[in-house]
Design an enzyme around this catalytic site. Structure first.
Site, PDB file in Angstrom:
ATOM      1  N   SER A   1       0.993  -1.217  -0.047  1.00  0.00           N
ATOM      2  CA  SER A   1      -0.123   0.093   0.022  1.00  0.00           C
ATOM      3  C   SER A   1       0.677   1.332  -0.068  1.00  0.00           C
ATOM      4  O   SER A   1       0.416   2.383   0.137  1.00  0.00           O
ATOM      5  CB  SER A   1      -1.122  -0.056   1.242  1.00  0.00           C
ATOM      6  OG  SER A   1      -0.135  -0.142   2.473  1.00  0.00           O
TER       7      SER A   1
ATOM      8  N   ASN B   1      -2.169  -3.163  12.745  1.00  0.00           N
ATOM      9  CA  ASN B   1      -3.642  -2.876  12.891  1.00  0.00           C
ATOM     10  C   ASN B   1      -4.318  -1.630  13.456  1.00  0.00           C
ATOM     11  O   ASN B   1      -4.936  -0.812  13.101  1.00  0.00           O
ATOM     12  CB  ASN B   1      -4.302  -4.354  13.563  1.00  0.00           C
ATOM     13  CG  ASN B   1      -4.216  -5.265  12.320  1.00  0.00           C
ATOM     14  OD1 ASN B   1      -3.341  -4.991  11.373  1.00  0.00           O
ATOM     15  ND2 ASN B   1      -4.652  -6.599  12.948  1.00  0.00           N
TER      16      ASN B   1
ATOM     17  N   THR C   1     -39.852  26.838 -10.108  1.00  0.00           N
ATOM     18  CA  THR C   1     -40.112  25.757  -9.582  1.00  0.00           C
ATOM     19  C   THR C   1     -40.277  24.825 -10.952  1.00  0.00           C
ATOM     20  O   THR C   1     -40.666  25.519 -12.034  1.00  0.00           O
ATOM     21  CB  THR C   1     -41.587  25.420  -8.901  1.00  0.00           C
ATOM     22  OG1 THR C   1     -42.666  25.948  -9.698  1.00  0.00           O
ATOM     23  CG2 THR C   1     -41.369  26.384  -7.656  1.00  0.00           C
ATOM     24  N   HIS C   2     -39.904  23.749 -11.362  1.00  0.00           N
ATOM     25  CA  HIS C   2     -39.931  22.795 -12.289  1.00  0.00           C
ATOM     26  C   HIS C   2     -39.064  23.770 -13.576  1.00  0.00           C
ATOM     27  O   HIS C   2     -39.322  23.456 -14.648  1.00  0.00           O
ATOM     28  CB  HIS C   2     -41.353  22.622 -12.817  1.00  0.00           C
ATOM     29  CG  HIS C   2     -42.096  22.255 -11.999  1.00  0.00           C
ATOM     30  ND1 HIS C   2     -42.197  20.781 -11.720  1.00  0.00           N
ATOM     31  CD2 HIS C   2     -43.005  22.587 -10.949  1.00  0.00           C
ATOM     32  CE1 HIS C   2     -43.259  20.600 -10.625  1.00  0.00           C
ATOM     33  NE2 HIS C   2     -43.622  21.964 -10.345  1.00  0.00           N
TER      34      HIS C   2
ATOM     35  N   SER D   1     -13.044  27.570 -26.727  1.00  0.00           N
ATOM     36  CA  SER D   1     -13.245  26.326 -27.562  1.00  0.00           C
ATOM     37  C   SER D   1     -12.107  26.363 -28.516  1.00  0.00           C
ATOM     38  O   SER D   1     -11.529  27.404 -28.916  1.00  0.00           O
ATOM     39  CB  SER D   1     -14.394  26.405 -28.335  1.00  0.00           C
ATOM     40  OG  SER D   1     -14.532  25.761 -29.235  1.00  0.00           O
TER      41      SER D   1
ATOM     42  N   LYS E   1     -16.705  31.091 -27.963  1.00  0.00           N
ATOM     43  CA  LYS E   1     -17.274  30.494 -26.721  1.00  0.00           C
ATOM     44  C   LYS E   1     -16.508  30.880 -25.460  1.00  0.00           C
ATOM     45  O   LYS E   1     -15.409  31.142 -25.493  1.00  0.00           O
ATOM     46  CB  LYS E   1     -16.964  29.016 -26.978  1.00  0.00           C
ATOM     47  CG  LYS E   1     -17.868  28.411 -28.112  1.00  0.00           C
ATOM     48  CD  LYS E   1     -19.217  28.071 -27.410  1.00  0.00           C
ATOM     49  CE  LYS E   1     -19.590  26.686 -27.842  1.00  0.00           C
ATOM     50  NZ  LYS E   1     -20.161  26.041 -26.749  1.00  0.00           N
TER      51      LYS E   1
ATOM     52  N   ASN F   1     -16.705  28.645 -21.919  1.00  0.00           N
ATOM     53  CA  ASN F   1     -17.404  27.593 -21.347  1.00  0.00           C
ATOM     54  C   ASN F   1     -17.342  27.800 -19.877  1.00  0.00           C
ATOM     55  O   ASN F   1     -16.302  27.946 -19.422  1.00  0.00           O
ATOM     56  CB  ASN F   1     -16.906  26.277 -22.038  1.00  0.00           C
ATOM     57  CG  ASN F   1     -17.305  26.411 -23.565  1.00  0.00           C
ATOM     58  OD1 ASN F   1     -18.253  26.972 -23.829  1.00  0.00           O
ATOM     59  ND2 ASN F   1     -16.466  25.660 -24.269  1.00  0.00           N
TER      60      ASN F   1
ATOM     61  N   GLU G   1     -18.880  22.600 -14.768  1.00  0.00           N
ATOM     62  CA  GLU G   1     -19.271  21.346 -15.272  1.00  0.00           C
ATOM     63  C   GLU G   1     -18.523  20.348 -14.538  1.00  0.00           C
ATOM     64  O   GLU G   1     -19.069  18.970 -14.372  1.00  0.00           O
ATOM     65  CB  GLU G   1     -19.289  21.291 -16.895  1.00  0.00           C
ATOM     66  CG  GLU G   1     -20.177  22.182 -17.475  1.00  0.00           C
ATOM     67  CD  GLU G   1     -20.175  22.412 -19.137  1.00  0.00           C
ATOM     68  OE1 GLU G   1     -19.056  21.502 -19.596  1.00  0.00           O
ATOM     69  OE2 GLU G   1     -20.399  23.384 -19.575  1.00  0.00           O
TER      70      GLU G   1
ATOM     71  N   TYR H   1      -9.733  -6.981  12.223  1.00  0.00           N
ATOM     72  CA  TYR H   1      -9.086  -6.259  11.027  1.00  0.00           C
ATOM     73  C   TYR H   1      -9.056  -7.572   9.964  1.00  0.00           C
ATOM     74  O   TYR H   1      -8.744  -8.705  10.312  1.00  0.00           O
ATOM     75  CB  TYR H   1      -7.535  -5.824  11.322  1.00  0.00           C
ATOM     76  CG  TYR H   1      -7.108  -5.448  10.087  1.00  0.00           C
ATOM     77  CD1 TYR H   1      -7.084  -4.147   9.607  1.00  0.00           C
ATOM     78  CD2 TYR H   1      -6.111  -6.418   9.393  1.00  0.00           C
ATOM     79  CE1 TYR H   1      -6.370  -3.586   8.395  1.00  0.00           C
ATOM     80  CE2 TYR H   1      -5.599  -5.930   8.028  1.00  0.00           C
ATOM     81  CZ  TYR H   1      -5.631  -4.477   7.905  1.00  0.00           C
ATOM     82  OH  TYR H   1      -4.974  -4.252   6.614  1.00  0.00           O
TER      83      TYR H   1
ATOM     84  N   GLN I   1      -7.728  -2.279   3.731  1.00  0.00           N
ATOM     85  CA  GLN I   1      -6.713  -1.438   3.104  1.00  0.00           C
ATOM     86  C   GLN I   1      -7.306  -0.693   2.181  1.00  0.00           C
ATOM     87  O   GLN I   1      -6.869   0.345   1.598  1.00  0.00           O
ATOM     88  CB  GLN I   1      -5.376  -2.407   2.540  1.00  0.00           C
ATOM     89  CG  GLN I   1      -4.369  -1.609   1.931  1.00  0.00           C
ATOM     90  CD  GLN I   1      -3.130  -2.608   1.760  1.00  0.00           C
ATOM     91  OE1 GLN I   1      -2.257  -2.818   2.673  1.00  0.00           O
ATOM     92  NE2 GLN I   1      -2.865  -3.023   0.456  1.00  0.00           N
TER      93      GLN I   1
ATOM     94  N   LYS J   1      -8.225   3.356   1.777  1.00  0.00           N
ATOM     95  CA  LYS J   1      -7.406   4.490   1.597  1.00  0.00           C
ATOM     96  C   LYS J   1      -7.697   5.182   0.174  1.00  0.00           C
ATOM     97  O   LYS J   1      -7.812   6.468   0.262  1.00  0.00           O
ATOM     98  CB  LYS J   1      -5.986   4.055   1.715  1.00  0.00           C
ATOM     99  CG  LYS J   1      -5.822   3.895   3.220  1.00  0.00           C
ATOM    100  CD  LYS J   1      -4.609   3.336   3.454  1.00  0.00           C
ATOM    101  CE  LYS J   1      -4.618   2.751   4.812  1.00  0.00           C
ATOM    102  NZ  LYS J   1      -5.397   1.496   4.909  1.00  0.00           N
TER     103      LYS J   1
HETATM  104  N1  ARG Z   1      -1.576  -1.321   4.888  1.00  0.00           N
HETATM  105  C1  ARG Z   1      -2.419  -1.986   5.843  1.00  0.00           C
HETATM  106  C2  ARG Z   1      -3.760  -1.228   5.901  1.00  0.00           C
HETATM  107  O1  ARG Z   1      -3.695  -0.319   4.979  1.00  0.00           O
HETATM  108  C3  ARG Z   1      -1.848  -1.772   7.312  1.00  0.00           C
HETATM  109  C4  ARG Z   1      -2.384  -2.758   8.173  1.00  0.00           C
HETATM  110  C5  ARG Z   1      -1.522  -4.066   8.046  1.00  0.00           C
HETATM  111  N2  ARG Z   1      -2.120  -5.160   8.637  1.00  0.00           N
HETATM  112  C6  ARG Z   1      -1.666  -6.329   8.564  1.00  0.00           C
HETATM  113  N3  ARG Z   1      -2.087  -7.005   9.435  1.00  0.00           N
HETATM  114  N4  ARG Z   1      -1.449  -6.813   7.480  1.00  0.00           N
HETATM  115  O2  ARG Z   1      -4.777  -1.728   6.283  1.00  0.00           O
END
Ligand code: ARG
Length: 472
Positions: free
Chosen positions: A23, A110, A155-156, A277, A283, A285, A290, A317, A322, A325
């Site tokens: 990660s 964890n 409205t509408h 454009s 133009k 824009n 948007e 966990y 993971q 993220k």
């Molecule tokens: N990279 C892991 C995560 O984002 C960290 C925790 C890892 N824990 C494990 N028991 N492998 O969740």
């Protein structure tokens, strides 16, 4: 491939499996919070006599140096490490030797990652609250300047009754105010420290979890170790709140796009926030608006992605987590970029008040008031509704407004019309007579502005959630 385990293994991990599992490419943004958390953990270990003061000092110094070396570009975070936690521990050991091997005492990745995510998100919640406050300042400023800028209310997407620009923008003020209050709510609920939960079942070391929580400005420690390592509710709440912010921005964008169209011409977007454009020279824009509208779907997607990830996870966990993220970071980055840009665009937007007022006079927005006029003269509302309906049809045919008809023409529809009708259905009267709380008259809007000004002032004197964190 630098790993934190090894003793139990005889073979090496498959290369693709290593990258798949890693990660580091996205959790590298935890560097600063991981250092913060690790320092607090080391201080607590020393206070409890689990490591020595000297060991603690060299851990703290080593972590600070790694952080500044990375920030100054002297040390690179490379993909040979699985995650930011491994990167930090390996580099700490490289720098300070055996003391570095003790930083992970009584800690698991964890609870470490649970803490990092919480610290990172808590900062983002505060940042979002700040950005929302800027938006509210901008809106309130525009509201004060446009108490008498008449425009049609819809409205509408059909002209309905006249309002003012101040009143229309005031609707967005209320939306973003709720968004800001949601940030405070989330903050209050999430501000408990998961560190010390270990892998899932705490540890046998005599950790002082209250102390680490205090060092990291939390209200206190979380109360169940299994929940601590597997709870991402606060993240889901935050992403749901961000989705709502985006929904509000998207509605606002849609209005700016419509107002900016050649047909409406209610606004002109500053050159800094519009694009041209490549083929059509005329133009200008509204691309930013948007894109904000477009990116809303992406933030909803991030929320749904995390909800779906979490729904099948047994305690505690599991590695699926993971996956929180990238979605969370994307939602945070996207929403804050959108909010910053949209607020700036709004601040520099030019409102074409004469086009707005003209549009308000032209679309029979005073038809309800014309019916009310007859009601005041004694006609039952349903009959008045029918009379004015016929009158509108007649005007459409003639291509004029009700106000353009002569009193003789009006009397042809009802004998109850008198000379005072013109004043009663003028744009000014239609708006200014709407005096109830929350209505569009300048007097009513001014009252709302005063209340909201006070709201923003209290927010400021409270120095917002940040100081309450210290106080609790
Ligand atoms: N990279 C892991 C995560 O984002 C960290 C925790 C890892 N824990 C494990 N028991 N492998 O969740």
């Amino acid at each position: 491939m630098a790993q934190l385990w090894g003793g139990r293994f005889t073979g090496n991990i498959n290369e693709m499996a290593f990258s798949f599992n890693a990660s580091i490419t996205f959790d590298r943004r935890f560097l600063e919070v991981d250092v913060r958390g690790s320092k607090a953990h080391a201080m607590m270990l020393a206070k409890q006599g689990i490591i020595t003061e000297d060991e603690k000092d060299s851990i703290v110094k080593g972590l600070d140096e790694i952080l500044s070396d990375v920030q100054e570009g002297k040390l690179l975070i490379t993909e040979e490490y699985e995650d930011i936690h491994s990167f930090l521990e390996a580099n700490l050991i490289k720098r300070i030797g055996d003391a570095g091997k003790k930083v992970h005492t009584g800690r698991s990745r964890n609870d470490q990652v649970a803490l990092d995510m919480r610290l990172y998100t808590r900062d983002e919640v505060l940042r979002m609250a700040d950005l929302l406050r800027n938006m509210l300042d901008t809106l309130l400023d525009l509201m004060k300047k446009n108490l008498h800028t008449y425009m049609p209310g819809f409205t509408h997407l059909q002209k309905a009754q006249p309002v003012t620009l101040s009143h229309h923008l005031g609707a967005y003020f209320e939306m973003f105010k709720r968004d800001l209050l949601r940030m405070k709510d989330i903050y209050e609920r999430m501000n408990y420290c998961p560190l010390g939960a270990g892998a899932l079942a705490g540890t046998t070391y005599p950790l002082d979890r209250d102390y680490t929580a205090e060092l990291l400005d939390f209200y206190g420690p979380t109360l169940n170790s299994m929940d601590s390592v597997s709870d991402r509710d606060y993240l889901i709440e935050f992403m749901a709140a961000l989705s709502t912010v985006m929904m509000h921005l998207s509605r606002f964008s849609e209005e700016v796009i419509i107002w900016n169209s050649n047909e409406y011409h209610f606004v002109e977007i500053d050159d800094a926030y519009s694009t041209g454009s490549s083929i059509m020279p005329q133009k200008k824009n509204p691309d930013i608006a948007e894109l904000v509208r477009g990116k809303t779907g992406r933030v909803y997607g991030d929320l749904i992605s995390l909800l779906t990830t979490m729904k099948g996870i047994p305690l505690a966990y599991n590695k699926d987590m993971q996956e929180d993220k990238e979605a969370a970071f994307d939602a945070m980055d996207t929403s804050s970029d959108c909010l910053i840009l949209f607020t700036d665009m709004l601040r520099t937007l030019k409102f074409n008040s004469s086009a707005m007022e003209k549009s308000a006079t032209m679309g029979f927005t005073n038809a309800t008031d014309a019916a009310d006029y007859l009601v005041n003269k004694g006609m039952p509302f349903r009959d008045a509704h029918t009379v004015i309906g016929r009158l509108v049809l007649y005007c459409i045919d003639k291509g004029c407004a009700i106000d353009d008809l002569s009193i003789q023409e009006l009397k042809g529809f009802s004998e109850m019309f008198e000379g005072d009708v013109f004043d009663a259905i003028s744009l000014k009267t239609c708006v200014e007579k709407r005096l109830t709380t929350g209505a569009p008259s300048p007097a009513a809007v001014q009252k709302t502005i005063d209340i909201n000004e006070e709201f923003l002032k209290n927010l400021r004197s409270d120095k917002d959630i940040e100081t309450r964190r210290k106080r609790k």
